[in-house]
Design a protein around this motif. Sequence first.
Motif, PDB file in Angstrom:
ATOM      1  N   UNK A 299       0.839  -1.194   0.000  1.00  0.00           N
ATOM      2  CA  UNK A 299       0.000   0.000   0.000  1.00  0.00           C
ATOM      3  C   UNK A 299       0.885   1.260   0.000  1.00  0.00           C
ATOM      4  N   UNK A 300       1.522   1.511  -1.126  1.00  0.00           N
ATOM      5  CA  UNK A 300       2.461   2.643  -1.174  1.00  0.00           C
ATOM      6  C   UNK A 300       1.740   3.990  -1.204  1.00  0.00           C
ATOM      7  N   UNK A 301       0.445   3.963  -1.542  1.00  0.00           N
ATOM      8  CA  UNK A 301      -0.307   5.227  -1.526  1.00  0.00           C
ATOM      9  C   UNK A 301      -0.347   5.823  -0.118  1.00  0.00           C
ATOM     10  N   UNK A 302      -0.201   4.960   0.894  1.00  0.00           N
ATOM     11  CA  UNK A 302      -0.176   5.461   2.269  1.00  0.00           C
ATOM     12  C   UNK A 302       1.114   6.227   2.546  1.00  0.00           C
ATOM     13  N   UNK A 303       2.073   6.142   1.627  1.00  0.00           N
ATOM     14  CA  UNK A 303       3.361   6.817   1.820  1.00  0.00           C
ATOM     15  C   UNK A 303       3.650   7.777   0.671  1.00  0.00           C
ATOM     16  N   UNK A 304       2.578   8.297   0.093  1.00  0.00           N
ATOM     17  CA  UNK A 304       2.766   9.363  -0.879  1.00  0.00           C
ATOM     18  C   UNK A 304       2.908   8.921  -2.326  1.00  0.00           C
ATOM     19  N   UNK A 305       2.868   7.634  -2.583  1.00  0.00           N
ATOM     20  CA  UNK A 305       2.939   7.177  -3.967  1.00  0.00           C
ATOM     21  C   UNK A 305       1.560   7.351  -4.608  1.00  0.00           C
ATOM     22  N   UNK A 306       1.510   7.419  -5.917  1.00  0.00           N
ATOM     23  CA  UNK A 306       0.246   7.696  -6.572  1.00  0.00           C
ATOM     24  C   UNK A 306      -0.603   6.432  -6.777  1.00  0.00           C
ATOM     25  N   UNK A 307       0.007   5.295  -6.544  1.00  0.00           N
ATOM     26  CA  UNK A 307      -0.644   4.032  -6.889  1.00  0.00           C
ATOM     27  C   UNK A 307      -0.017   2.937  -6.039  1.00  0.00           C
ATOM     28  N   UNK A 308      -0.815   1.960  -5.621  1.00  0.00           N
ATOM     29  CA  UNK A 308      -0.231   0.836  -4.900  1.00  0.00           C
ATOM     30  C   UNK A 308       0.574  -0.039  -5.857  1.00  0.00           C
ATOM     31  N   UNK A 309       1.545  -0.764  -5.313  1.00  0.00           N
ATOM     32  CA  UNK A 309       2.452  -1.519  -6.185  1.00  0.00           C
ATOM     33  C   UNK A 309       2.500  -2.998  -5.811  1.00  0.00           C
ATOM     34  N   UNK A 310       2.623  -3.815  -6.840  1.00  0.00           N
ATOM     35  CA  UNK A 310       2.700  -5.254  -6.635  1.00  0.00           C
ATOM     36  C   UNK A 310       4.090  -5.652  -6.128  1.00  0.00           C
ATOM     37  N   UNK A 311       4.121  -6.519  -5.121  1.00  0.00           N
ATOM     38  CA  UNK A 311       5.413  -7.070  -4.696  1.00  0.00           C
ATOM     39  C   UNK A 311       5.542  -8.537  -5.085  1.00  0.00           C
ATOM     40  N   UNK A 312       4.411  -9.275  -5.011  1.00  0.00           N
ATOM     41  CA  UNK A 312       4.444 -10.683  -5.420  1.00  0.00           C
ATOM     42  C   UNK A 312       3.421 -10.882  -6.527  1.00  0.00           C
ATOM     43  N   UNK A 313       3.913 -11.245  -7.695  1.00  0.00           N
ATOM     44  CA  UNK A 313       3.034 -11.375  -8.862  1.00  0.00           C
ATOM     45  C   UNK A 313       2.126 -12.576  -8.737  1.00  0.00           C
ATOM     46  N   UNK A 314       1.097 -12.563  -9.554  1.00  0.00           N
ATOM     47  CA  UNK A 314       0.131 -13.656  -9.604  1.00  0.00           C
ATOM     48  C   UNK A 314       0.835 -14.988  -9.877  1.00  0.00           C
ATOM     49  N   UNK A 315       1.920 -14.932 -10.653  1.00  0.00           N
ATOM     50  CA  UNK A 315       2.640 -16.159 -10.998  1.00  0.00           C
ATOM     51  C   UNK A 315       3.608 -16.612  -9.899  1.00  0.00           C
ATOM     52  N   UNK A 316       3.540 -15.927  -8.740  1.00  0.00           N
ATOM     53  CA  UNK A 316       4.346 -16.367  -7.606  1.00  0.00           C
ATOM     54  C   UNK A 316       5.769 -15.853  -7.603  1.00  0.00           C
ATOM     55  N   UNK A 317       6.086 -14.970  -8.552  1.00  0.00           N
ATOM     56  CA  UNK A 317       7.446 -14.438  -8.618  1.00  0.00           C
ATOM     57  C   UNK A 317       7.478 -13.013  -8.047  1.00  0.00           C
TER      58      UNK A 317
END
Length: 601
Positions: free
Chosen positions: A319-337
């Motif tokens: 949840x990077x939007x809580x820290x001033x980013x404009x959009x939340x970012x994926x850390x673990x992809x759907x494919x598990x990587x």
Amino acid sequence: MTHSQDPKSHLIALFQHAAGQFVQAEHLSIDLERPKQASHGDFACNVAMQLAKALKRNPREVAQAIVASLPASDLVEKTEIAGPGFINVFLKPAAWQNVALRVLKAGAQYGQVDLGKGEKIQIEFVSANPTGPLHVGHGRGAAFGASLANVLTLAGYQVQREYYVNDAGRQMDILALSTWLRYLTLGNQFVPFPANAYQGDYVSAMADSIYALHGERYMRPAAEVGANAPDAVSDPDGHLDALIANAKRLLGADYAYVHGHALEEQLGDGRNDLTEFGVLFDTWFSEKTLHESGLIDKAVKQLQQQGHIYEQNGALWFRSTAFGDEKDRVVLRENGIYTYFAADIAYHLNKFERGFERVIDVWGADHHGYISRVKGALTAAGADAERMIVTLVQFAVLYRNGQKASMSTRSGQYVTLRDLRAEVGNDAARFFYVLRKSDQHLDFDLDLAKSQSNENPVYYIQYAHARICSVLSAWGGSEADLLDANSARLEQPQELTLLRRIAEFPETVDAAARDLAPHSIAYYLKDLAAELHGLYAACQFLVEDEELKLARLSLIAATRQVIRTGLALLGVSAPERMSREDGGSVEDQPEKTGAAQENIA
RNA sequence: GCCCCCGUAGCUCAGUGGAUAGAGCAUCCCCCUCCUAAGGGGAGGGUCACACGUUCGAUUCGUGUCGGGGGCACCA
């Protein structure tokens, strides 16, 4: 009061004492500037104007009081109150005259300042994907980072130079696949080469070498390589991923060989390129080790426990939007990587754990949107994101005959760093790269960098050095004989100008380190060289008067030392002799910079 | 749309809140009997994009406008 070291710190002490009547010393930082105009003295102090408001008194009146209580000094010729309330200080020539001897005694140590106080600092730079040759954009990051590291070292920091190796990601898989597809054609197994795979000749070259080493060992039927892959045109990424998956399945354990071969080749190539460029690293940090050691799992779990991670569409999001980013970012992809971002969070947490007070990341300007999310993640994980400093390096655009020469296409058709070095030489490349502020677009004029003329600032500075060497060698004495020179004989205006400039060098280093701005070293050297050439034209050095001769030689020997140190900071060589070539040959052109680099490190 | 960088001499660019804004190139004029002329000396050339604000003082800091460049991925 007597002067122990350089005139500036001496004067600061005097002013601190004098201003003590108005304000406690700890609340006061005395600011001494060097006036642009000689008629304004050697130093100007604005403390009276700064105090005037709080004291509710006329600034010139305050200046009077401060001047009246300045302790006597054997360096000060006179003081003046000027303009709105400046205190201009004129120094006796003696204040500058001994600078040359100080330089000669200090040698390569001259210019050292204690800004860093031994603080551990890391600078990570270049960190290019090992998926192909370094290009001219990487070159700028390399030149900037290496020079900055040198400056910080001279400024008293304990610097570690690090290269982050992206050896774990999809890009490396694409390179391995590209290499393998080229290899298959050598056994007449033809698979259509995807447009979004790596096209460069170096890929085919790696395929050739694998074939030469291992023959048919990695050959597989072409028909199976493309099996079940989505259409290459409508879904190029899906197509590529399917080919990668097929390659891993068909090659089994052999995939690691192809992948590893490509990695070693490209990483080794980059390392050689950088070494030849005088850019050396203390650490090559592998992204793969972050995955293998579980540091990424640990970092993500840490964020998860603190409630900064949520699941959506089968992926884990920060949840990077809580820290001033404009959009939340994926850390673990759907494919598990894990994403590159996840690795980078772990990487930066690891940097802090390694004990660096501060870490400097030199990134390409295209990564600027990335800053807020990494800093946000560090903050979320409980680290102090202020300790991470990102310096963006803008792109370099090459110009030849007034035309843009760099073509940055994805097809491998770009100008490599190696091409650039071959064309203009290491010295010009290193110098031109740091001649602009890093956050500013750089127009790199290839014709100017190559020209052996006075237009070329590299040669202008190197020539100043060579001229000095030439005079000293004509004299034939040793530098040790100059330590007894009577510096009081240095009275010519050009001599005093040069002495002042030399005295300024430590301040320049200090400012360059503070601002992370190695370009100011380049500008300083241009000024220094100009003043040396001015003196050269005005004064004869090898004169009859033995005392005067030694005094002058001590001055130019000191100048030579500062030029050497300054050029070494920039990774540029300081040749003792330069000869002009008529036919544009580069035979005598200085090219090696490795030695220069080592003087500092 | 949002974010970042930039706008200073004809060109490329310097310029820690200070006084009369600098350099190189280009243009014009001079200087080798002499330690490398890859050098030196001189001249001309400016609305520091624009407006407002902050203050003793703004090219510098803030806001806005205009203009140029770049970036906004389950890429790295």
